[in-house]
Write an enzyme that holds these catalytic residues in place. Structure first.
Site, PDB file in Angstrom:
ATOM      1  N   ARG A 128       0.817  -1.216   0.000  1.00 28.48           N
ATOM      2  CA  ARG A 128       0.000   0.000   0.000  1.00 28.48           C
ATOM      3  C   ARG A 128       0.857   1.275   0.000  1.00 28.48           C
ATOM      4  NH1 ARG A 128      -5.805  -0.717   0.961  1.00 28.48           N
ATOM      5  NH2 ARG A 128      -6.093  -2.725  -0.019  1.00 28.48           N
TER       6      ARG A 128
ATOM      7  N   ARG B  54      -3.472   6.469   0.082  1.00 30.62           N
ATOM      8  CA  ARG B  54      -4.060   7.624   0.780  1.00 30.62           C
ATOM      9  C   ARG B  54      -3.174   8.339   1.781  1.00 30.62           C
ATOM     10  NH1 ARG B  54      -9.432   4.567   2.497  1.00 30.62           N
ATOM     11  NH2 ARG B  54      -7.874   2.921   2.538  1.00 30.62           N
TER      12      ARG B  54
ATOM     13  N   ARG C 152      -7.179  12.570  -5.706  1.00 27.54           N
ATOM     14  CA  ARG C 152      -8.456  11.941  -5.337  1.00 27.54           C
ATOM     15  C   ARG C 152      -9.589  12.960  -5.206  1.00 27.54           C
ATOM     16  NH1 ARG C 152     -11.822   9.191  -4.133  1.00 27.54           N
ATOM     17  NH2 ARG C 152     -11.698   7.748  -2.398  1.00 27.54           N
TER      18      ARG C 152
ATOM     19  N   ASP D  84      -6.334  -2.804  -8.113  1.00 25.22           N
ATOM     20  CA  ASP D  84      -6.961  -3.447  -6.962  1.00 25.22           C
ATOM     21  C   ASP D  84      -7.273  -4.898  -7.283  1.00 25.22           C
ATOM     22  OD1 ASP D  84      -8.036  -2.494  -4.187  1.00 25.22           O
ATOM     23  OD2 ASP D  84      -9.435  -3.997  -4.931  1.00 25.22           O
TER      24      ASP D  84
ATOM     25  N   TYR E  11     -14.953 -11.610  -1.189  1.00 24.49           N
ATOM     26  CA  TYR E  11     -15.609 -10.308  -1.449  1.00 24.49           C
ATOM     27  C   TYR E  11     -16.871 -10.508  -2.284  1.00 24.49           C
ATOM     28  CZ  TYR E  11     -11.848  -7.520   0.535  1.00 24.49           C
ATOM     29  OH  TYR E  11     -10.965  -6.939   1.410  1.00 24.49           O
TER      30      TYR E  11
HETATM   31  O1  1CP Z   1       0.454   0.425  -3.017  1.00 23.90           O
HETATM   32  C1  1CP Z   1      -0.378  -0.432  -3.243  1.00 23.90           C
HETATM   33  O2  1CP Z   1      -0.354  -1.529  -2.692  1.00 23.90           O
HETATM   34  C2  1CP Z   1      -1.441  -0.037  -4.220  1.00 23.90           C
HETATM   35  C3  1CP Z   1      -2.151  -1.057  -4.980  1.00 23.90           C
HETATM   36  C4  1CP Z   1      -3.214  -1.820  -4.207  1.00 23.90           C
HETATM   37  C5  1CP Z   1      -3.170  -3.185  -3.871  1.00 23.90           C
HETATM   38  C6  1CP Z   1      -1.992  -4.137  -4.036  1.00 23.90           C
HETATM   39  C7  1CP Z   1      -4.491  -1.342  -3.790  1.00 23.90           C
HETATM   40  C8  1CP Z   1      -4.963   0.050  -3.924  1.00 23.90           C
HETATM   41  N1  1CP Z   1      -5.215  -2.398  -3.300  1.00 23.90           N
HETATM   42  C9  1CP Z   1      -4.430  -3.532  -3.320  1.00 23.90           C
HETATM   43  C10 1CP Z   1      -4.807  -4.891  -2.944  1.00 23.90           C
HETATM   44  C11 1CP Z   1      -6.033  -5.121  -2.140  1.00 23.90           C
HETATM   45  N2  1CP Z   1      -7.260  -4.525  -2.270  1.00 23.90           N
HETATM   46  C12 1CP Z   1      -6.129  -6.131  -1.136  1.00 23.90           C
HETATM   47  C13 1CP Z   1      -5.025  -7.100  -0.776  1.00 23.90           C
HETATM   48  C14 1CP Z   1      -3.959  -6.472   0.039  1.00 23.90           C
HETATM   49  C15 1CP Z   1      -4.348  -6.028   1.437  1.00 23.90           C
HETATM   50  O3  1CP Z   1      -4.772  -6.894   2.208  1.00 23.90           O
HETATM   51  O4  1CP Z   1      -4.192  -4.841   1.697  1.00 23.90           O
HETATM   52  C16 1CP Z   1      -7.434  -6.085  -0.637  1.00 23.90           C
HETATM   53  C17 1CP Z   1      -8.010  -6.952   0.462  1.00 23.90           C
HETATM   54  C18 1CP Z   1      -8.149  -5.072  -1.359  1.00 23.90           C
HETATM   55  C19 1CP Z   1      -9.595  -4.724  -1.229  1.00 23.90           C
HETATM   56  C20 1CP Z   1      -9.860  -3.269  -1.022  1.00 23.90           C
HETATM   57  N3  1CP Z   1      -9.479  -2.293  -1.875  1.00 23.90           N
HETATM   58  C21 1CP Z   1     -10.541  -2.653   0.063  1.00 23.90           C
HETATM   59  C22 1CP Z   1     -11.203  -3.378   1.215  1.00 23.90           C
HETATM   60  C23 1CP Z   1     -10.278  -3.667   2.336  1.00 23.90           C
HETATM   61  C24 1CP Z   1     -10.990  -4.460   3.412  1.00 23.90           C
HETATM   62  O5  1CP Z   1     -10.638  -4.236   4.573  1.00 23.90           O
HETATM   63  O6  1CP Z   1     -11.886  -5.271   3.114  1.00 23.90           O
HETATM   64  C25 1CP Z   1     -10.530  -1.260  -0.157  1.00 23.90           C
HETATM   65  C26 1CP Z   1     -11.115  -0.173   0.704  1.00 23.90           C
HETATM   66  C27 1CP Z   1      -9.843  -1.057  -1.383  1.00 23.90           C
HETATM   67  C28 1CP Z   1      -9.629   0.256  -2.052  1.00 23.90           C
HETATM   68  C29 1CP Z   1      -8.231   0.614  -2.319  1.00 23.90           C
HETATM   69  N4  1CP Z   1      -7.333  -0.180  -3.038  1.00 23.90           N
HETATM   70  C30 1CP Z   1      -6.151   0.475  -3.165  1.00 23.90           C
HETATM   71  C31 1CP Z   1      -6.297   1.774  -2.500  1.00 23.90           C
HETATM   72  C32 1CP Z   1      -5.237   2.823  -2.434  1.00 23.90           C
HETATM   73  C33 1CP Z   1      -7.591   1.822  -1.974  1.00 23.90           C
HETATM   74  C34 1CP Z   1      -8.227   3.009  -1.266  1.00 23.90           C
HETATM   75  C35 1CP Z   1      -8.881   3.851  -2.288  1.00 23.90           C
HETATM   76  C36 1CP Z   1      -9.248   5.242  -1.896  1.00 23.90           C
HETATM   77  O7  1CP Z   1     -10.213   5.417  -1.161  1.00 23.90           O
HETATM   78  O8  1CP Z   1      -8.596   6.177  -2.404  1.00 23.90           O
END
Ligand code: 1CP
Length: 342
Positions: free
Chosen positions: A25, A29, A38, A74, A152
Site C-alpha cells: 500500500r 491515501r 483523489r 486493486d 468479497y
Molecule cells: O500500493 C499499493 O499496494 C497499491 C495497490 C493496491 C493493492 C496491491 C491497492 C490500492 N489495493 C491492493 C490490494 C487489495 N485490495 C487487497 C489485498 C492487500 C491487502 O490486504 O491490503 C485487498 C483486500 C483489497 C480490497 C480493497 N481495496 C478494500 C477493502 C479492504 C478491506 O478491509 O476489506 C478497499 C477499501 C480497497 C480500495 C483501495 N485499493 C487500493 C487503494 C489505495 C484503496 C483506497 C482507495 C481510496 O479510497 O482512495
C-alpha cells in the site's frame, strides 16, 4: 547493461548488501499528492485510467526511491471482469450490487475472455515500463488469490468474519469450488497478460485466507494458488510472491505452492525464519503500527531488525500488512532512509 535490481536478487534467494525495501500500500491515501488527485477522481476512475494509475504508481518512488514499484490497481478488478459490478463507498469500502450465492449466480460469471476486459491495467504497465526502467526499479504486478477474491464476491463487500463464505464452505462446498475455479482461470489469464506486458515480479494477495482453519486453507487456498503459479507462462522466471495474514500457521503449505517468496505477517519470528534451511525468499514483516512511533524509536527498531537479519540472504524488507492511510509520509521516509543507509 543495468545491474540486477536488489529486489530481484533478493527475491531469487541471493545475498544482498542491504535488504531491498518497499511497502504494501505504498501507493495510496497516506500521500498528500494522492489525496490531491483523489479530490478530482474517484478510486475506480483512478484505477481504470492508465495515466492516473501510472502517476499514482510513481508517486512513492519519486518521493522515497523504494526498491520496487507496485502497480496501482486493486484485487477487485477480477470480479468486475467476470461481470460482478461493485462500487467503492467512502468509509465503507467495496460494495457489490449482487453478492454471489447460488448456482445461477456462478453460472452467469463468464471467465472465458474476462481477462481481456482489463486492458487499462496492461496499458498502465506499458506506460510505466520505460519510466521505471530508467530508474532500474522493477514493477510488481499482482492479483488477489482466488479465496480472498471469492470472499468479497460472496460477502458482497468487506467482512470481518467471512460468515457467508464459511456458510457456503460447510453447506455447499462444491459451489464454492466452482467459483474458485472460475476465478483461477481468469487470474491465470490476467497474470499472463501482466507478464506479457512487462511486469518483473508478481504478488498474489490471499489476505483473508488467514481466517481459515489449517485444513480449510489446504483445501480452499493451497490448490488454487499452486495451480496459478504452475500454469503461468513465465519464460523469464520472474519471481512470484504469496502474501497472507496469519502466515505462521500455513508456512509449510505456502512453501509447497512453488512460489519464490513468502510475504510474512508480524506473527512470524523473522530472524529465526531467515536463518532456517528454506527453499523460498522472505518478505516482511514489520507491524505497520511501528510507523506511528517517535522517529528515534522507529529508527532504533529498524536498526535492530537489520542487525538481527544479517546476512541478508533472500530477504526483502516490507510490512506485515499494508500502510494505514493516517501514517505519516515522514515515517515512511525514516524507514526507507534507515535501510538504504545501512
Ligand atoms: O500500493 C499499493 O499496494 C497499491 C495497490 C493496491 C493493492 C496491491 C491497492 C490500492 N489495493 C491492493 C490490494 C487489495 N485490495 C487487497 C489485498 C492487500 C491487502 O490486504 O491490503 C485487498 C483486500 C483489497 C480490497 C480493497 N481495496 C478494500 C477493502 C479492504 C478491506 O478491509 O476489506 C478497499 C477499501 C480497497 C480500495 C483501495 N485499493 C487500493 C487503494 C489505495 C484503496 C483506497 C482507495 C481510496 O479510497 O482512495
Amino acid at each position: 547493461m543495468q545491474k540486477t535490481p536488489l529486489y530481484i536478487t533478493a527475491a531469487q534467494g541471493n545475498l544482498t548488501s542491504r535488504p531491498p525495501v518497499w511497502m504494501m500500500r505504498q501507493a495510496g491515501r497516506y500521500l498528500p499528492e494522492y489525496r490531491e488527485l483523489r479530490k478530482q477522481y474517484n478510486f475506480k476512475q483512478m484505477m481504470s485510467t492508465p495515466d492516473l494509475a501510472t502517476e499514482v504508481t510513481l508517486q512513492p518512488i519519486r518521493r522515497f526511491q523504494m526498491d520496487a514499484a507496485i502497480l496501482f490497481s486493486d484485487i477487485l478488478v477480477i470480479p468486475e471482469s467476470l461481470g460482478c459490478k461493485f462500487d467503492f463507498i467512502e468509509s465503507k469500502g467495496p460494495v457489490f450490487e449482487t453478492p454471489i450465492r447460488t448456482v445461477k449466480d456462478i453460472e452467469n460469471l463468464n471467465s472465458d475472455h474476462s481477462a481481456q476486459n482489463i486492458d487499462y491495467v496492461y496499458q498502465a504497465i506499458r506506460q510505466l515500463k520505460p519510466q521505471l526502467n530508467a530508474l532500474n526499479t522493477p514493477l510488481v504486478g499482482f492479483a488477489g488469490a482466488p479465496f480472498t477474491v471469492a470472499s468479497y464476491m460472496i460477502e458482497g463487500g468487506s467482512s470481518a468474519s467471512l460468515k457467508q463464505t464459511k456458510l457456503l464452505m460447510v453447506q455447499n462446498p462444491a459451489l464454492l469450488h466452482q467459483l474458485l475455479q472460475k476465478i483461477t482461470v481468469t487470474t491465470i489469464n490476467y497474470l499472463n497478460a501482466q507478464i506479457e506486458n512487462g511486469v518483473e515480479a508478481l504478488q498474489l494477495f490471499d489476505t483473508w485466507a488467514g481466517l481459515l482453519a489449517w485444513d480449510d486453507f489446504k483445501n480452499l487456498c493451497f490448490p488454487y494458488i499452486k495451480t496459478i503459479i504452475q500454469s503461468l507462462n513465465n519464460p523469464n522466471r520472474i519471481p512470484i510472491t504469496v502474501f497472507c495474514k496469519n502466515t505462521s500457521a500455513y508456512m509449510e503449505l505456502l512453501a509447497q505452492t512453488g512460489c519464490d517468496v513468502i510475504s510474512v505477517d508480524w506473527t512470524v519470528n523473522l530472524p529465526q525464519l531467515l536463518k532456517s534451511n528454506r527453499s523460498f525468499a522472505v518478505q516482511g514483516n514489520l507491524d505497520p503500527h511501528w510507523l506511528y512511533a517517535p522517529h528515534n524509536i522507529l529508527k532504533d527498531k529498524i536498526q535492530l531488525l537489520l542487525a538481527e537479519t544479517k546476512p541478508y540472504q533472500g530477504y526483502i524488507f516490507n510490512l506485515g500488512h499494508g500502510l494505514m492511510p493516517d501514517i505519516s509520509p515522514d515515517a515512511v521516509k525514516c524507514v526507507v532512509d534507515t535501510i538504504k543507509s545501512s
